[in-house]
Structures are given as C-alpha cells and as structure tokens.
Design an enzyme around this catalytic site. Structure first.
Site, PDB file in Angstrom:
ATOM      1  CB  ALA A  12      -0.950  -0.009   1.197  1.00 24.03           C
ATOM      2  CB  ILE A  16       0.980   0.102  -8.056  1.00 20.04           C
ATOM      3  CG1 ILE A  16       1.934  -0.128  -9.236  1.00 20.04           C
ATOM      4  CG2 ILE A  16      -0.451  -0.266  -8.463  1.00 20.04           C
ATOM      5  CD1 ILE A  16       2.043  -1.578  -9.690  1.00 20.04           C
ATOM      6  CD  GLN A 112       0.356 -10.960   0.329  1.00 24.98           C
ATOM      7  OE1 GLN A 112      -0.250 -10.844  -0.735  1.00 24.98           O
ATOM      8  NE2 GLN A 112       1.211 -10.049   0.753  1.00 24.98           N
ATOM      9  CB  VAL A 129      -1.572  -5.768  -9.216  1.00 25.62           C
ATOM     10  CG1 VAL A 129      -0.826  -4.733 -10.048  1.00 25.62           C
ATOM     11  CG2 VAL A 129      -3.082  -5.523  -9.258  1.00 25.62           C
ATOM     12  CG  ASN A 131       4.237  -8.336 -12.929  1.00 25.40           C
ATOM     13  OD1 ASN A 131       3.214  -8.909 -13.286  1.00 25.40           O
ATOM     14  ND2 ASN A 131       4.547  -7.118 -13.318  1.00 25.40           N
ATOM     15  NE  ARG A 162       1.358  -1.476 -20.690  1.00 27.77           N
ATOM     16  CZ  ARG A 162       2.169  -2.099 -19.843  1.00 27.77           C
ATOM     17  NH1 ARG A 162       2.323  -3.421 -19.924  1.00 27.77           N
ATOM     18  NH2 ARG A 162       2.839  -1.421 -18.929  1.00 27.77           N
ATOM     19  CG  HIS A 187       0.912  -8.918 -16.818  1.00 26.51           C
ATOM     20  ND1 HIS A 187       0.661  -7.954 -17.764  1.00 26.51           N
ATOM     21  CD2 HIS A 187       1.691  -8.326 -15.883  1.00 26.51           C
ATOM     22  CE1 HIS A 187       1.265  -6.830 -17.404  1.00 26.51           C
ATOM     23  NE2 HIS A 187       1.898  -7.036 -16.268  1.00 26.51           N
TER      24      HIS A 187
END
Length: 326
Positions: A12, A16, A112, A129, A131, A162, A187
């Site tokens: 956090a 990002i 997590q 999110v 990577n 994109r 991704h």
C-alpha cells in the site's frame, strides 16, 4: 447509504498503491454510492511511509472513506475483506534469476493465500497485480483451499488497455468504440493480444487494419514490451497505468460490463486447449458480480501458436515453484 465494504491493498505504501488508493477512496472502483474501509498492508519498514499516505487520504476528506487499518500482518489485513488487491511483490533486483524471483514471491503469496483462506469474506474477489501476476495468483489460489478458485484472478487488463490504445492509434478511431478485443495468456511479453473478433462501430478491426506483418512485427511486440519501454523512458515501472487497470478490472467484475468483452486472468476450465487450473488470460463478460468466459471462439494456426507459447511460459513458471506444494 450502503454498508461499507472492506478493501485490502497490499504494497500500500508503494508506487502503484499511491496511484490506486485515492481512486478507490473516491468511489471510482466500487461506485459513487459505496463506502469503503481500506485495509492497508505493507512491510514493517514501510509503516512510516504508509502513515504519510493515510494522512493524505484523511486530508482529501473523501465522503466514501469510512475507515482505514494499517498493518504488516496479512491476518489483520484480510479480516472480513470483500475485495483484495495484491499489489505488493518482490521486484526483480539486479543479477537476480527469474527462478529466484519466483521463489521469493512464492513465499509471499503462500502466506497471503493462507491468510485470505482463514480470514477473508467467503466471496472475496482477489486480484493479483504484483508480478509475475499469473503465477502469484495461482500460488495464492492453491494456498486457499477453502475459497472458490474462481475468486482468484490475475491482472491482464493493462495488456488489454495497452492493446486498445494501439488499435485506436492505428485506425484513427476513438478507443471507446473498440469492442471484442481478447488478450490470451500470461501477463508478460508472451501475451497474445488478439483483434480477430474486434469491431469498431460494427466493422471488423482485422479487415480495417488488414496487415498481418504489422500485427506480428509491430503491434504484438509494442504491447508485449510496453512495460520495458516505460521503464526505459521514465526510469520507473508503470504505476498509474497499472493502478488504472486494477480499478477497471475490479469495477467491471463487481458492477458488470454490460455485455462487453474484457480480459481477466482466471483459472482455466479446460477450454481453448488450456489445461484446467492454469491461471490464463481470456476474454470474459461480467454480470452480477461474476465473470463468464467468452466461449466458442475459433482459434486459427497463428493464434494457436501464440497461445501455446504463452502457456509454455506459464507452465515453466509453475514448475519452478511446484515444490512449494509438495
């Protein structure tokens, strides 16, 4: 006013996170009538910086921000959360092998996933999110046996967005007019952005562009390597565009896409020749808080080759951390 929803964001205090939190608190993700309580997770050494971010969030006086929790403990962070954005991940440091990166993230996402399993709402929507996003999402899913695997997703929306912008630039049409774009796979630079079914005002994008060489040699490499190009230009990895994609992904999953296609990394159901359980980008439509994959699309030889290439990379990543699951 609706009851507040608890939303967890990991990493956090990071770049990002900073681009994400203010938009969540302003109602851009879950709607302008939905109060939120933010659960902010970061490492012990980031807690002071996190306090600064929270001070700024307070200073915005967002009507929808009903509370905040800051912690370095995933068990606290994921307590009763309905949405979890797993942004924090171990970045690749200089000289680090991809295998080591997978290993380091394996440890993070195992912890997590288990904490989500033990403490989150049973219908929690999880977006990874950080990577390598697909494999990290797979690890979290595997570490949460009591949660529905469908609750876990990986972010391919940045690749999707994109690709949309490149198609808009090529055709000279507004980005919002493009429909039925698909992005397949991981991704990573191997992702396969596929505009064979895409339309602009009902007309075929493939027919409009009509250039297989551009598709193969310009479009796909540009979309695939866009993250690297941004690092090269800015000296920092894409943060605001990644946060924007995360907002899009969750908003569409929760509030629906009105029949429009979007891309999500989801556990495969065995369709399109992708083995069951692999966390793989596919076109979906969302309604009533659920995603449904777009079915029955024809896969031509070029597409098969690209889809298998990105699958091979995912299977390689998964093999590297398989020992974590006995």
């Amino acid at each position: 006013m609706k009851a507040p929803v608890r939303v967890a964001v990991t990493g956090a205090a990071g770049q990002i996170g900073y681009s994400l939190l203010f938009r969540i608190a302003s109602g851009e993700m879950l709607g302008k009538d939905q109060p939120v309580i933010l659960h902010l997770l970061d490492l012990p050494q980031a807690q002071t910086a996190l306090k600064g971010v929270m001070m700024e969030l307070e200073d915005c006086a967002f009507p929808l921000l009903a509370g905040m929790v800051a912690t370095d403990d995933p068990n606290v962070a994921f307590k009763d959360v309905k949405v979890a954005l797993l942004v924090g991940a171990r970045p690749r440091s200089k000289g680090m092998e991809r295998k080591d990166l997978l290993e380091a993230n394996g440890a993070i996402f195992t912890v997590q996933g288990k904490a989500l399993n033990d403490h989150a709402a049973r219908d929690v929507k999880v977006l990874v999110v950080g990577n390598p996003a697909n494999t990290n999402a797979w690890i979290a899913m595997k570490s949460a046996p009591d949660l529905d695997p469908k609750n876990f997703t990986a972010m391919l929306r940045l690749d999707h967005n994109r690709a949309l912008s490149q198609i808009a630039a090529k055709t000279g049409k507004p980005v919002a007019s493009i429909e039925k774009l698909a992005v397949w796979g991981n991704h990573s630079p191997t992702m396969y952005a596929d505009y064979r079914f895409a339309t602009i005002d009902g007309q075929s994008v493939k027919a409009m562009i009509n250039d297989d060489v551009w598709n193969r040699d310009v479009f796909l490499p540009t979309v695939g390597k866009r993250g690297a190009a941004i690092i090269e230009a800015r000296g920092l990895s894409s943060a605001a565009s990644a946060a924007n994609a995360a907002i899009d992904h969750i908003r569409d999953w929760v509030l629906g896409t009105n029949g429009k296609w979007v891309t999500m990394g989801v556990p495969s159901d065995g369709s399109y020749g992708i083995p069951e359980g692999v966390m793989y980008g596919v076109p979906v439509v969302c309604e009533n808080g659920e995603y449904k994959r777009v079915e029955g699309l024809e896969i031509d030889a070029f597409s098969r080759e690209r889809m298998d290439l990105t699958l091979a990379e995912l299977e390689e990543e998964r093999a590297a951390i398989a020992h974590l699951f006995g």
